[in-house]
Write a protein that holds these residues in place. Structure first.
Motif, PDB file in Angstrom:
ATOM      1  N   UNK A  89      22.058 -14.851-106.174  1.00 43.50           N
ATOM      2  CA  UNK A  89      21.914 -14.525-107.630  1.00 43.50           C
ATOM      3  C   UNK A  89      23.271 -15.050-108.425  1.00 43.50           C
ATOM      4  N   UNK A  93      24.175 -17.483-111.210  1.00 40.18           N
ATOM      5  CA  UNK A  93      24.641 -17.052-112.578  1.00 40.18           C
ATOM      6  C   UNK A  93      26.102 -17.704-113.211  1.00 40.18           C
ATOM      7  N   UNK A  94      26.952 -17.410-112.296  1.00 40.02           N
ATOM      8  CA  UNK A  94      28.238 -17.911-112.582  1.00 40.02           C
ATOM      9  C   UNK A  94      28.480 -19.637-112.947  1.00 40.02           C
ATOM     10  N   UNK A  96      25.707 -21.398-113.607  1.00 44.68           N
ATOM     11  CA  UNK A  96      24.631 -21.626-114.956  1.00 44.68           C
ATOM     12  C   UNK A  96      25.500 -21.470-116.353  1.00 44.68           C
ATOM     13  N   UNK A 114      14.557 -13.020-114.132  1.00 38.05           N
ATOM     14  CA  UNK A 114      15.116 -11.858-114.636  1.00 38.05           C
ATOM     15  C   UNK A 114      16.704 -12.375-114.540  1.00 38.05           C
ATOM     16  N   UNK A 115      17.139 -13.019-113.658  1.00 39.67           N
ATOM     17  CA  UNK A 115      18.322 -13.327-113.655  1.00 39.67           C
ATOM     18  C   UNK A 115      19.000 -14.227-114.580  1.00 39.67           C
ATOM     19  N   UNK A 116      17.836 -14.633-115.510  1.00 36.12           N
ATOM     20  CA  UNK A 116      18.329 -15.618-116.678  1.00 36.12           C
ATOM     21  C   UNK A 116      18.496 -16.965-116.281  1.00 36.12           C
ATOM     22  N   UNK A 164      20.161  -6.628-106.498  1.00 37.45           N
ATOM     23  CA  UNK A 164      19.141  -7.134-107.433  1.00 37.45           C
ATOM     24  C   UNK A 164      17.924  -7.766-106.868  1.00 37.45           C
TER      25      UNK A 164
ATOM     26  N   UNK B 108      18.871  -1.803-114.071  1.00 42.56           N
ATOM     27  CA  UNK B 108      18.724  -2.570-112.946  1.00 42.56           C
ATOM     28  C   UNK B 108      20.050  -3.082-112.386  1.00 42.56           C
ATOM     29  N   UNK B 109      20.218  -3.583-111.336  1.00 46.20           N
ATOM     30  CA  UNK B 109      21.642  -3.722-110.703  1.00 46.20           C
ATOM     31  C   UNK B 109      21.988  -4.994-111.464  1.00 46.20           C
ATOM     32  N   UNK B 110      21.495  -5.893-112.001  1.00 44.21           N
ATOM     33  CA  UNK B 110      22.215  -7.160-112.326  1.00 44.21           C
ATOM     34  C   UNK B 110      21.314  -7.641-113.614  1.00 44.21           C
ATOM     35  N   UNK B 112      21.594 -10.128-116.838  1.00 45.14           N
ATOM     36  CA  UNK B 112      21.903 -11.487-117.210  1.00 45.14           C
ATOM     37  C   UNK B 112      22.195 -11.591-118.551  1.00 45.14           C
ATOM     38  N   UNK B 114      22.865 -14.891-119.658  1.00 41.47           N
ATOM     39  CA  UNK B 114      22.784 -16.413-119.926  1.00 41.47           C
ATOM     40  C   UNK B 114      22.042 -16.498-121.150  1.00 41.47           C
ATOM     41  N   UNK B 205      31.093 -14.523-117.023  1.00 45.40           N
ATOM     42  CA  UNK B 205      30.406 -15.158-115.801  1.00 45.40           C
ATOM     43  C   UNK B 205      28.919 -14.673-116.012  1.00 45.40           C
ATOM     44  N   UNK B 206      28.584 -14.658-117.098  1.00 40.93           N
ATOM     45  CA  UNK B 206      26.991 -14.723-117.381  1.00 40.93           C
ATOM     46  C   UNK B 206      26.293 -13.711-116.926  1.00 40.93           C
TER      47      UNK B 206
END
Lengths: 316, 299
Positions: A89, A93-94, A96, A114-116, A164, B108-110, B112, B114, B205-206
Motif C-alpha cells: 500500500x 500511494x506515493x 499514485x 480505502x487506500x485511495x 492497514x 484506521x492505520x492509513x 489516503x 489521494x 506522499x498522498x
C-alpha cells in the motif's frame, strides 16, 4: 533525397520492430524485504521473461521507511519506466500521488479503494493505475475453520491495529461470522512481542484462534503456536508459511502466483497497449490449502479426511 | 543520480526540514534528547489528513497539526519537569501513547489523501511549474519562513531565556526565569514544528500512515549533525540554516545510496540501511578529522 530518407526511416522502423524488439523499463517499488513481497516481485519478472519480453527491472526497496518510499518515487520518475510496479500500500500511494503520466500496476494491496488508489474495483476511474488485491477471502477462511472445528461458537483473532491490511480483514471476518451466528473475540497488539500475551488472553474465550495476513503477528507466530499447543486450542491462519511453523491449516493466497498474474497485467499494458484505467482490479482466485498434521494433533484436533485430501501440501 | 531524483531529494529534505529544526531546538538548544518526534510526526500527518478529509483547508490543517504537536510536546515537557521523569523516558512514553492516539484520530492505520486538494496541488497550480520543481520550492519557502520567524523569536527576551536554559539552567534560574516553563514551552514548540512537517509529508506522499514516524529521530539527528559539520554552528542563525540544509544533504546522501551502482559490484536495495548508517558515522567523524587535518597543517 526526401524519398530516400523516408525509405531509410521506414526500413529502420521495420528492422527495429522485427529484429530488435523494444527493450522496456519496469521500475519496482517495494516497501520492505518480506518473503511474500519478494515472491510477488520475482513472480512479475518471471512472467515477463516467460513471455519473451525484453526489459530492465529496476527494483527499489524502502526498508520500511516512508521517507525513503517517497524519495524512491523521484528515482523512478528519473528512470522513465514504461510501467511502474508498486508492491504494498504505501509505495502504491506515493506513486499514485506523484506519477500521472505512466501506468502504475500495484500488487499486494489489500484494500485499494480505502487506500485511495482506485474509485472502485471495476475501474480506476480512467486513471493511470490498476493492480491486484491480496484480500483474504474470509468466506473461505471461515468455511475452513468450520470444517476443522465443526461446533465453533467463538473465533478469537489476534491482529495489529496499526496494520492497514488487518483492519479491513477484521471487518470482513466479523461480517462473515455474523452471517453464521459465530462470535468474534479480538486481541490487539502493537508489536510482535505482544503476540504471546494476546494469545493467552484469548484462552477460554474462544474455540479457535485465527490469525489473518498480519505481518506483525505472523512474524511471531511461534508464540501463538505455543499457547495453542499448551491449551489444546486450534490455530488456523491465512498464510501457508505459518503452517510450516506450527499452525494447523491455511487456505491462502500464493504470493508468487499473485506476482505471475500481476506480470500478466504488466504485459498487457506493455505489449497490447492496454490502458490501466480500463482494467479492473484483479484478485487471485486460485488459493492454496496447506495442513500440518503434527500441529493438529498437538492442538487436539483431528483433521477431516476431506480437508487433508484437498491440501496442496501436508506436513506430517 | 538523475535530475528527478536530485530534485526529489531536495523536496524530501525540505519536507522534513521543519522536523529537523524541531530536533535541533530540543537536542542542541535545550539539551533535551526528545524521542516524542517519532510519534508527533505521524500525529501531524493524522490531524492534517482528518482535517482535510472533513473539509478544512489544507493550509489550516497544517496549523491544526502544529497545535496538536505543541500539546504532545508539552506532555513530554510536563512529565519531565513536573513529574521528574528522565527526559528520554518521558519522551518515549509520549511517543508510544501517540501511536494509539494517532490510530484513534484517523480511526484506521492509513488514511489516503489521494484525489484531495493539498497545499502541494495549490502551489503547483499557482506557479504552473513542473511539480518536481515547484514542490521543493514550496517546502523550501515554508522552511525558510519558519527559520526567519525563529531567528526573530530567539532574539526576544523569551527567546534569549530559551537559549540560556540549555546552556546554563542555574544562571537563568538566578535571573528569575522558571526553567520548567521554558522546557515545557520549548519541547512543545519543537514538536509543533515536527507535526507541521508531518502534515507536509502526508500531503506530499498522498497518505497519512501510523507507521510513518519510525526512524524520524535518527534522520533528524543525522541531519542536524551533517548540517553542523558542513555548514558550522557559530551563531544561532547559522546553526538553524545549517540544520535545515543538513536535512537536504542527508536526503541527497540517501538518494545517492538508493541509486548507487559501482561497476560490477552490485549494491542491492537491502543494503540501504547499512549505507545510511555509514553516511551518518562519516558525518560524525568528519569534524574530528577536519580538526586533526587543520592541526597538522598549522605545525
Amino acid at each position: 533525397m526526401k524519398k530516400i530518407l523516408l525509405l531509410m526511416v521506414a526500413v529502420l522502423l521495420v528492422a527495429s520492430t522485427a529484429f530488435a524488439g523494444k527493450k522496456y523499463v519496469v521500475s519496482v517499488t517495494q516497501i520492505v524485504e518480506h518473503p511474500a513481497l519478494d515472491a510477488m516481485r520475482d513472480g512479475v519478472a518471471d512472467r515477463l521473461k516467460e513471455k519473451g519480453i525484453d526489459f530492465t527491472y529496476n527494483v527499489h526497496n524502502a526498508q520500511n521507511n516512508m521517507a525513503n518510499n517517497t524519495q524512491i518515487v523521484s528515482q523512478i520518475i528519473g528512470e522513465q519506466p514504461d510501467v511502474i510496479v508498486a508492491i504494498a500500500t504505501p509505495g502504491a500511494q506515493a506513486c499514485a500521488q506523484k506519477i500521472h503520466d505512466r501506468p502504475i500496476v500495484f500488487t499486494g494491496v489489500t484494500d485499494p479503494v480505502t487506500a485511495g488508489l482506485v474509485k472502485d474495483l471495476k475501474n480506476s476511474g480512467g486513471r493511470n493505475i490498476t493492480g491486484m488485491s491480496d484480500f483474504s477471502p474470509l468466506d473461505k477462511q471461515v468455511a475452513l475453520i468450520r470444517e476443522i472445528v465443526p461446533n465453533v461458537k467463538t473465533i478469537g483473532i489476534i491482529y495489529n491495529s496499526g496494520e492497514p491490511n488487518s483492519v479491513p480483514n477484521l471487518k470482513a471476518l466479523k461480517e462473515e461470522a455474523a452471517k453464521l451466528g459465530i462470535n468474534v473475540e479480538e486481541a490487539t497488539i502493537s508489536n510482535s512481542s505482544g503476540v504471546y500475551q494476546a494469545a493467552k488472553s484469548l484462552v477460554g474465550r474462544c474455540d479457535v484462534i485465527y490469525v489473518g495476513t498480519d505481518n506483525t503477528v505472523v512474524s511471531a507466530i511461534e508464540s501463538a503456536v505455543k499457547v495453542c499447543e499448551d491449551n489444546r486450542l486450534p490455530l488456523i491462519v491465512a498464510d501457508v508459511d505459518s503452517v510450516a511453523r506450527g499452525a494447523i491449516a491455511a487456505v491462502a493466497v500464493d504470493y508468487y502466483k499473485m506476482g505471475l498474474q500481476t506480470g500478466d497485467m504488466v504485459a498487457r499494458i506493455l505489449v497490447d497497449g492496454a490502458k490501466p484505467g480500463d482494467m479492473p482490479v484483479e484478485f487471485l482466485n486460485d488459493l492454496n490449502l496447506h495442513v500440518n498434521l503434527k500441529a493438529a494433533q498437538a492442538m487436539g484436533v483431528t483433521l477431516p479426511q476431506s480437508v487433508v485430501d484437498r491440501a496442496v501440501k501436508v506436513i506430517r | 543520480m538523475t535530475l528527478y531524483a536530485f530534485f526529489g531529494a531536495i523536496e524530501q529534505g525540505f519536507a522534513y526540514g521543519l522536523m529537523v529544526i524541531g530536533v535541533y531546538l530540543t537536542f542542541r538548544v535545550l539539551d533535551f534528547p526528545d524521542l516524542t518526534v517519532d510519534g508527533s510526526l505521524p500525529l501531524g500527518a493524522a490531524v492534517s489528513a482528518v482535517a482535510i478529509t472533513s473539509g478544512y483547508s489544507p493550509l489550516l490543517s497544517i496549523f491544526m497539526a502544529a497545535g496538536a504537536g505543541f500539546l504532545a510536546g508539552m506532555v513530554t515537557g510536563v512529565l519531565n519537569t513536573k513529574f521528574k521523569i528522565l527526559h528520554l523516558l518521558a519522551s518515549i512514553l509520549t511517543m508510544i501513547a501517540l501511536y494509539s492516539i494517532n490510530l484513534r484520530i484517523m480511526g484506521r492505520p492509513n488514511m489516503a489523501l489521494l484525489g484531495q486538494d493539498t497545499v502541494v496541488d495549490w502551489f503547483n497550480g499557482f506557479t504552473g511549474m513542473l511539480p518536481q520543481h515547484s514542490t521543493p520550492l514550496l517546502f523550501g519557502l515554508i522552511c525558510f519562513a519558519v527559520v526567519f520567524v525563529l531567528i526573530w523569536f530567539l532574539h526576544t527576551e523569551l527567546g534569549l531565556a530559551f537559549l540560556a536554559t540549555g546552556d546554563n539552567a542555574q544562571m537563568i534560574t538566578s535571573q528569575g526565569v522558571n526553567t520548567d516553563n521554558i522546557i515545557i514551552f520549548g519541547v512543545g514548540l519543537s514538536n509543533a514544528l515536527v507535526a507541521a512537517s508531518g502534515a507536509l509529508v502526508a500531503q506530499n506522499q498522498g497518505a497519512a500512515d501510523v507507521n510513518m514516524g519510525v526512524g524520524s529521530i535518527v534522520a533528524g539527528l543525522a541531519s542536524v549533525i551533517i548540517g553542523e559539520t558542513v555548514f558550522g554552528d557559530k551563531t544561532i542563525t547559522r546553526a538553524l540554516i545549517a540544520a535545515l540544509l543538513g536535512s537536504v544533504l542527508y536526503r541527497i546522501a540517501i538518494g545517492l545510496a538508493l541509486g548507487l551502482k559501482l561497476g560490477s559490484f552490485a549494491i542491492t536495495p537491502s543494503d540501504l540501511n547499512l549505507i545510511t548508517a555509514i553516511l551518518v558515522v562519516f558525518a560524525l567523524v568528519m569534524p574530528k578529522m577536519k580538526r586533526q587535518f587543520l592541526a597538522g597543517r598549522s605545525k
